[in-house]
Design a protein around this motif. Sequence first.
Motif, mmCIF file in Angstrom:
data_model
loop_
_atom_site.group_PDB
_atom_site.id
_atom_site.type_symbol
_atom_site.label_atom_id
_atom_site.label_comp_id
_atom_site.label_asym_id
_atom_site.label_seq_id
_atom_site.Cartn_x
_atom_site.Cartn_y
_atom_site.Cartn_z
ATOM 1 N N GLN A 1 0.827 -1.212 0.000
ATOM 2 C CA GLN A 1 0.000 0.000 0.000
ATOM 3 C C GLN A 1 0.862 1.263 0.000
ATOM 4 O O GLN A 1 0.564 2.228 -0.693
ATOM 5 N N LYS A 2 1.947 1.236 0.784
ATOM 6 C CA LYS A 2 2.854 2.382 0.822
ATOM 7 C C LYS A 2 3.533 2.579 -0.530
ATOM 8 O O LYS A 2 3.710 3.711 -0.990
ATOM 9 N N TYR A 3 3.926 1.474 -1.150
ATOM 10 C CA TYR A 3 4.591 1.536 -2.452
ATOM 11 C C TYR A 3 3.649 2.143 -3.494
ATOM 12 O O TYR A 3 4.039 3.018 -4.274
ATOM 13 N N THR A 4 2.397 1.688 -3.479
ATOM 14 C CA THR A 4 1.405 2.215 -4.415
ATOM 15 C C THR A 4 1.140 3.690 -4.146
ATOM 16 O O THR A 4 1.035 4.504 -5.075
ATOM 17 N N LEU A 5 1.039 4.042 -2.857
ATOM 18 C CA LEU A 5 0.801 5.436 -2.487
ATOM 19 C C LEU A 5 1.946 6.325 -2.969
ATOM 20 O O LEU A 5 1.714 7.409 -3.512
ATOM 21 N N ARG B 1 1.683 16.973 10.715
ATOM 22 C CA ARG B 1 2.133 16.076 11.786
ATOM 23 C C ARG B 1 3.605 15.692 11.672
ATOM 24 O O ARG B 1 4.159 15.103 12.594
ATOM 25 N N ASN B 2 4.212 16.035 10.533
ATOM 26 C CA ASN B 2 5.610 15.669 10.318
ATOM 27 C C ASN B 2 6.395 16.849 9.743
ATOM 28 O O ASN B 2 6.948 16.762 8.641
ATOM 29 N N PRO B 3 6.449 17.972 10.462
ATOM 30 C CA PRO B 3 7.096 19.172 9.924
ATOM 31 C C PRO B 3 8.568 18.970 9.590
ATOM 32 O O PRO B 3 9.107 19.638 8.708
ATOM 33 N N GLN B 4 9.233 18.026 10.262
ATOM 34 C CA GLN B 4 10.650 17.808 10.036
ATOM 35 C C GLN B 4 10.943 17.213 8.658
ATOM 36 O O GLN B 4 12.083 17.263 8.171
ATOM 37 N N LEU B 5 9.906 16.668 8.013
ATOM 38 C CA LEU B 5 10.095 16.042 6.705
ATOM 39 C C LEU B 5 9.985 17.034 5.560
ATOM 40 O O LEU B 5 10.313 16.707 4.427
ATOM 41 N N VAL C 1 10.554 12.508 1.913
ATOM 42 C CA VAL C 1 9.507 11.681 2.502
ATOM 43 C C VAL C 1 9.906 10.214 2.485
ATOM 44 O O VAL C 1 10.133 9.636 1.427
ATOM 45 N N ASP C 2 9.998 9.650 3.657
ATOM 46 C CA ASP C 2 10.168 8.213 3.823
ATOM 47 C C ASP C 2 8.868 7.730 4.451
ATOM 48 O O ASP C 2 8.604 7.987 5.625
ATOM 49 N N LEU C 3 8.039 7.053 3.665
ATOM 50 C CA LEU C 3 6.725 6.661 4.162
ATOM 51 C C LEU C 3 6.800 5.714 5.349
ATOM 52 O O LEU C 3 5.821 5.540 6.065
ATOM 53 N N ASP C 4 7.962 5.135 5.579
ATOM 54 C CA ASP C 4 8.115 4.255 6.740
ATOM 55 C C ASP C 4 8.193 5.036 8.049
ATOM 56 O O ASP C 4 8.022 4.463 9.122
ATOM 57 N N GLU D 1 -1.870 8.094 10.414
ATOM 58 C CA GLU D 1 -2.982 9.001 10.096
ATOM 59 C C GLU D 1 -2.656 9.855 8.875
ATOM 60 O O GLU D 1 -3.511 10.096 8.017
ATOM 61 N N THR D 2 -1.402 10.310 8.778
ATOM 62 C CA THR D 2 -0.981 11.108 7.628
ATOM 63 C C THR D 2 -1.010 10.270 6.351
ATOM 64 O O THR D 2 -1.436 10.746 5.293
ATOM 65 N N LEU D 3 -0.570 9.018 6.441
ATOM 66 C CA LEU D 3 -0.581 8.138 5.276
ATOM 67 C C LEU D 3 -1.999 7.978 4.728
ATOM 68 O O LEU D 3 -2.222 8.057 3.511
ATOM 69 N N TRP D 4 -2.968 7.769 5.620
ATOM 70 C CA TRP D 4 -4.340 7.588 5.157
ATOM 71 C C TRP D 4 -4.929 8.893 4.622
ATOM 72 O O TRP D 4 -5.768 8.877 3.716
ATOM 73 N N GLU D 5 -4.478 10.023 5.162
ATOM 74 C CA GLU D 5 -4.948 11.307 4.626
ATOM 75 C C GLU D 5 -4.398 11.525 3.216
ATOM 76 O O GLU D 5 -5.094 12.036 2.337
ATOM 77 N N LEU D 6 -3.144 11.133 3.004
ATOM 78 C CA LEU D 6 -2.565 11.210 1.664
ATOM 79 C C LEU D 6 -3.301 10.263 0.716
ATOM 80 O O LEU D 6 -3.521 10.596 -0.448
ATOM 81 N N GLU D 7 -3.685 9.098 1.230
ATOM 82 C CA GLU D 7 -4.441 8.143 0.423
ATOM 83 C C GLU D 7 -5.787 8.736 0.020
ATOM 84 O O GLU D 7 -6.252 8.541 -1.116
ATOM 85 N N ARG D 8 -6.416 9.483 0.937
ATOM 86 C CA ARG D 8 -7.699 10.132 0.605
ATOM 87 C C ARG D 8 -7.501 11.195 -0.473
ATOM 88 O O ARG D 8 -8.377 11.377 -1.334
ATOM 89 N N LEU D 9 -6.373 11.896 -0.423
ATOM 90 C CA LEU D 9 -6.077 12.891 -1.454
ATOM 91 C C LEU D 9 -5.977 12.215 -2.820
ATOM 92 O O LEU D 9 -6.548 12.703 -3.806
ATOM 93 N N VAL D 10 -5.280 11.105 -2.870
ATOM 94 C CA VAL D 10 -5.149 10.357 -4.121
ATOM 95 C C VAL D 10 -6.517 9.880 -4.603
ATOM 96 O O VAL D 10 -6.846 9.986 -5.786
ATOM 97 N N ALA D 11 -7.328 9.369 -3.661
ATOM 98 C CA ALA D 11 -8.664 8.885 -4.021
ATOM 99 C C ALA D 11 -9.519 10.012 -4.598
ATOM 100 O O ALA D 11 -10.241 9.813 -5.585
#
Length: 243
Positions: free
Chosen positions: A167-171, A193-197, A206-209, A214-224
Amino acid sequence: MGKQKRAQPTSDSSSHKKSKIDGNANADGSVCDPALKKCAVILGKLMKHKYAWIFNEPVDVQCLGLYDYYSVIRQPMDLGTIKTRLDKNRYSSPAEFAHDVRLTFRNAMTYNDRAHEVHIIARQLLNMFEKQWSAVKARLAKSSRPAAAAEEEEEEVQKSDEMTFEQKYTLMNNLEILLSEKLESIVEIIRKRNPQLVQNNEQIEVDLDVVDTETLWELERLVADCNKNLAKERKVASEESSQ
């Protein structure tokens, strides 16, 4: 509220299936596990909420014309399916129940943008659930089941709420495609939530790991959302070309 989009449907998954009479059931098939009984009480309250009808049954994709639904939502869920699983003693633990409730509302928030009323209602009901679930967890910690074991079980089930490597790879691939068009939105989501990135709007490391779930799923919603808009544009273009 008129025609609604939402994010749920499915038939029961075999991953939760158990025999009708097991360690959690009485001879008549009714739930006897005190913790699962508390889950049934929580579910009952959720389903009686004045707007819960949106989530009480599987999404009628054909009726609502949500032809991109299954391309956005890979694991549909709804409160009615959860009730069936509870009634048939297919949950081996309260943590599995909690996972499916969260999945129901997370799907709705993924498929519908943040301003959509279904997204807003889903978030409200999720918050309502989390408050009641916290009380159940507190009781579990005081029950005969060792608190450490109950917590470990909860953590194991919650891992399935996290994104898999695939899922991370696809995102990541989808974000790279959107980067030039949606750079500002991507930066805003990550920075919350990740200002240091985020060093600046021109450079994102960005290292999705290391990005929070919560941020990952918000990015997924943006893609959707972008995929839905693209699908609409293609449909309009196709209708215009056929006229």
